[in-house]
Each structure stands twice: as structure tokens, then as C-alpha cells.
Design a protein around this motif. Structure first.
Motif, PDB file in Angstrom:
ATOM      1  N   GLU A   1      -4.157   0.539  -0.195  1.00 46.42           N
ATOM      2  CA  GLU A   1      -3.916   1.674   0.689  1.00 46.42           C
ATOM      3  C   GLU A   1      -2.438   2.008   0.816  1.00 46.42           C
ATOM      4  N   GLY A   2      -1.575   1.164   0.246  1.00 45.24           N
ATOM      5  CA  GLY A   2      -0.143   1.408   0.338  1.00 45.24           C
ATOM      6  C   GLY A   2       0.411   1.231   1.732  1.00 45.24           C
ATOM      7  N   ILE A   3      -0.259   0.403   2.542  1.00 47.08           N
ATOM      8  CA  ILE A   3       0.157   0.283   3.939  1.00 47.08           C
ATOM      9  C   ILE A   3       1.283  -0.727   4.129  1.00 47.08           C
ATOM     10  N   LEU A   4       1.541  -1.517   3.090  1.00 45.03           N
ATOM     11  CA  LEU A   4       2.540  -2.562   3.259  1.00 45.03           C
ATOM     12  C   LEU A   4       3.948  -2.112   2.888  1.00 45.03           C
ATOM     13  N   GLY A   5       4.075  -0.885   2.401  1.00 46.63           N
ATOM     14  CA  GLY A   5       5.391  -0.379   2.071  1.00 46.63           C
ATOM     15  C   GLY A   5       5.885  -0.894   0.731  1.00 46.63           C
ATOM     16  N   PRO A   6       7.105  -0.553   0.356  1.00 47.95           N
ATOM     17  CA  PRO A   6       7.658  -0.973  -0.939  1.00 47.95           C
ATOM     18  C   PRO A   6       7.890  -2.474  -0.986  1.00 47.95           C
ATOM     19  N   PRO A   7       7.882  -3.062  -2.189  1.00 47.29           N
ATOM     20  CA  PRO A   7       8.104  -4.503  -2.325  1.00 47.29           C
ATOM     21  C   PRO A   7       9.452  -4.916  -1.758  1.00 47.29           C
TER      22      PRO A   7
ATOM     23  N   GLN B   1       6.544 -13.922   3.361  1.00 49.34           N
ATOM     24  CA  GLN B   1       5.732 -14.362   4.493  1.00 49.34           C
ATOM     25  C   GLN B   1       5.159 -13.174   5.259  1.00 49.34           C
ATOM     26  N   GLU B   2       5.981 -12.124   5.400  1.00 52.38           N
ATOM     27  CA  GLU B   2       5.516 -10.917   6.081  1.00 52.38           C
ATOM     28  C   GLU B   2       4.404 -10.251   5.282  1.00 52.38           C
ATOM     29  N   PHE B   3       4.566 -10.255   3.960  1.00 51.65           N
ATOM     30  CA  PHE B   3       3.536  -9.682   3.088  1.00 51.65           C
ATOM     31  C   PHE B   3       2.211 -10.424   3.273  1.00 51.65           C
ATOM     32  N   LYS B   4       2.265 -11.743   3.262  1.00 51.16           N
ATOM     33  CA  LYS B   4       1.051 -12.542   3.436  1.00 51.16           C
ATOM     34  C   LYS B   4       0.418 -12.294   4.800  1.00 51.16           C
ATOM     35  N   ARG B   5       1.271 -12.174   5.817  1.00 53.32           N
ATOM     36  CA  ARG B   5       0.760 -11.952   7.165  1.00 53.32           C
ATOM     37  C   ARG B   5       0.031 -10.616   7.263  1.00 53.32           C
ATOM     38  N   ARG B   6       0.631  -9.572   6.679  1.00 56.28           N
ATOM     39  CA  ARG B   6       0.004  -8.252   6.719  1.00 56.28           C
ATOM     40  C   ARG B   6      -1.276  -8.221   5.896  1.00 56.28           C
ATOM     41  N   LEU B   7      -1.244  -8.921   4.762  1.00 54.59           N
ATOM     42  CA  LEU B   7      -2.436  -8.977   3.915  1.00 54.59           C
ATOM     43  C   LEU B   7      -3.581  -9.656   4.652  1.00 54.59           C
ATOM     44  N   GLN B   8      -3.270 -10.728   5.352  1.00 54.44           N
ATOM     45  CA  GLN B   8      -4.280 -11.430   6.132  1.00 54.44           C
ATOM     46  C   GLN B   8      -4.812 -10.540   7.245  1.00 54.44           C
ATOM     47  N   LYS B   9      -3.903  -9.804   7.885  1.00 54.87           N
ATOM     48  CA  LYS B   9      -4.313  -8.905   8.958  1.00 54.87           C
ATOM     49  C   LYS B   9      -5.221  -7.806   8.420  1.00 54.87           C
ATOM     50  N   ASP B  10      -4.884  -7.283   7.223  1.00 55.11           N
ATOM     51  CA  ASP B  10      -5.703  -6.241   6.598  1.00 55.11           C
ATOM     52  C   ASP B  10      -7.102  -6.771   6.308  1.00 55.11           C
ATOM     53  N   ALA B  11      -7.194  -7.996   5.816  1.00 53.49           N
ATOM     54  CA  ALA B  11      -8.496  -8.602   5.526  1.00 53.49           C
ATOM     55  C   ALA B  11      -9.294  -8.798   6.811  1.00 53.49           C
ATOM     56  N   GLU B  12      -8.603  -9.186   7.874  1.00 54.20           N
ATOM     57  CA  GLU B  12      -9.279  -9.389   9.157  1.00 54.20           C
ATOM     58  C   GLU B  12      -9.802  -8.069   9.713  1.00 54.20           C
TER      59      GLU B  12
END
Length: 240
Positions: free
Chosen positions: A38-44, A52-63
Motif C-alpha cells: 500500500e506504500g504506507i511505510l514511506g520511502p526506504p 526497527q521502525e519498518f518492522k514495527r509498522r509491518l507488524q502493525k499492518d499485519a495486526e
């Protein structure tokens, strides 16, 4: 895929002629695989904190996705339980109240379930009550509200039964046309004939999809493959 190249400068003392010099190690390549449809995490971003922030957001997205799917399941279960709990009315008057108590998203289902009860007797009763309220010498606020409800119900049921009956007619025609297609010795000629009769429609396509799914569930691979080819041909002629 985000690729981060990080040069790690490592100081290693080496005894050599009473002196030592720093030896720089080779750059280490770190690969980080990211999934963000969805492109919600912004640019790399680079760095340990960013990962760590990427992993946290990815986990939140899955939840969030899991929570949404849970809510959908619960809503389906709630609606099914509601359908099972409803008592089928005996009289036209009770049927009127039954539909007035029906949730908007359940109207189509209830029309299909009660179609045989939505007959001339029922609509005569509904029209009679509407007429009494509409032409009453004096009206209370409750009577006005009741009239509005009944008129809205009348419109919804008239349109709903008309749509349901048309769907049933289309389904019967679709079954006949599908049989004609699947038993045809000249598929192209049959499809052209149906095109001329304007009989290649969504009802036929839906019925074909159901047959394909049934064949796949029954492990009838050849039948499923054949109907997939037929479906492709139907789609081509539908868009001609």
C-alpha cells in the motif's frame, strides 16, 4: 528490496617493526526485504533504528489486517445467527412487521427467502393499510411516520421482487444457453448465434464460473480446463 551497504571500520593492532597500522575490513552488505503493497511505510530508510521502525509498522499492518478479517468473520456469523433466529411470520400483517424489522443489508436475502409469500394477498394488505393512513381524516405524528415507513417498504419490495424475478428468469435462460454451448459441435457458430440474440451476459458468465469451481472441487481437471477455454471465448464475444 532495500539494500544497505555499510562500511565497518575495524581497528586491528598488528605488531610490525615496533609499529602497527589500522587494517580496514571489507564492506559488509546487508539485505533487508521489505513488503509494503500500500506504500504506507514511506520511502526506504537506512540504519538500525529505521529497520526497527519498518518492522514495527509491518507488524502493525499485519495486526490491522488480522483485526479487519476478524471483524468480517464476526459480522458474517452475526448475520447468519440473526437469519437463523428469525421466526417466519404466518399472516400478511406479520410479514409487514417482519420486513420493517429487517436490516437494510438483509432485505435482498429476505426477499429471496420470502418470495413465495410476497404474493397478491400480501401486497393487497400492504396497499390497503397505506391507503387507510394516506386518506385518514386526521393523522397523528405516529400515523405519518408509519405511512412513510410503509411507502418506503412498498417501494423496496416492489423493486426487490422485480429484480429477483428477473434474475431467476435470466438464470433459467443462462442454464439453457450454457447447455447449448457445452454440447455444441461448433462453438464459434453457437456463440455468434447467442451474440445476435444478446444472450451472452453476466448471468451466463456467473453460471459458467460456478461450474468451473464445481469441476475443480471434484478434481475434474479436463472439464474445468475446457470450461475455462469456453469462458475465455464467451468473454471475447461479450466485448465484441
Amino acid at each position: 528490496m532495500v539494500v544497505l551497504s555499510v562500511g565497518l571500520a575495524t581497528i586491528i593492532p598488528v605488531a610490525r617493526s615496533n609499529s602497527w597500522r589500522p587494517i580496514r575490513s571489507m564492506p559488509t552488505k546487508i539485505s533487508c526485504i521489505g513488503w509494503d503493497p500500500e506504500g504506507i511505510l514511506g520511502p526506504p530508510q537506512t540504519g538500525h533504528i529505521a529497520r526497527q521502525e519498518f518492522k514495527r509498522r509491518l507488524q502493525k499492518d499485519a495486526e490491522l489486517r488480522e483485526e479487519f478479517e476478524r471483524q468480517v468473520r464476526e459480522e458474517k456469523e452475526r448475520r447468519q445467527a440473526l437469519r437463523n433466529s428469525r421466526v417466519v411470520p404466518d399472516t400478511p400483517a406479520q410479514l409487514v412487521e417482519y420486513f420493517l424489522d429487517t436490516e437494510a443489508q438483509e432485505i435482498e436475502f429476505e426477499i429471496a427467502r420470502m418470495r413465495t409469500r410476497l404474493n397478491e394477498e400480501f401486497f393487497s394488505h400492504l396497499n390497503f393499510e397505506i391507503g387507510q393512513l394516506r386518506f385518514a381524516a386526521s393523522k397523528t405524528e405516529d400515523m405519518e411516520d408509519r405511512l412513510i415507513e410503509l411507502e418506503a417498504l412498498q417501494k423496496a419490495l416492489n423493486e426487490g421482487t422485480e429484480a429477483y424475478d428477473k434474475m431467476q428468469r435470466d438464470l433459467v435462460t443462462a442454464k439453457e444457453n450454457l447447455t447449448k454451448i457445452l454440447t455444441s459441435k461448433d462453438l464459434k457458430a453457437t456463440l455468434l448465434e447467442l451474440v445476435e440474440q444478446n444472450q451472452l451476459n453476466r448471468s451466463l458468465l456467473t453460471l459458467l464460473d460456478e461450474n468451473i469451481a464445481n469441476a475443480q472441487r471434484g478434481n475434474q481437471k479436463q472439464a474445468a480446463e475446457f470450461m475455462e477455454k469456453v469462458r475465455g471465448a464467451v468473454l471475447r464475444y461479450m466485448t465484441v
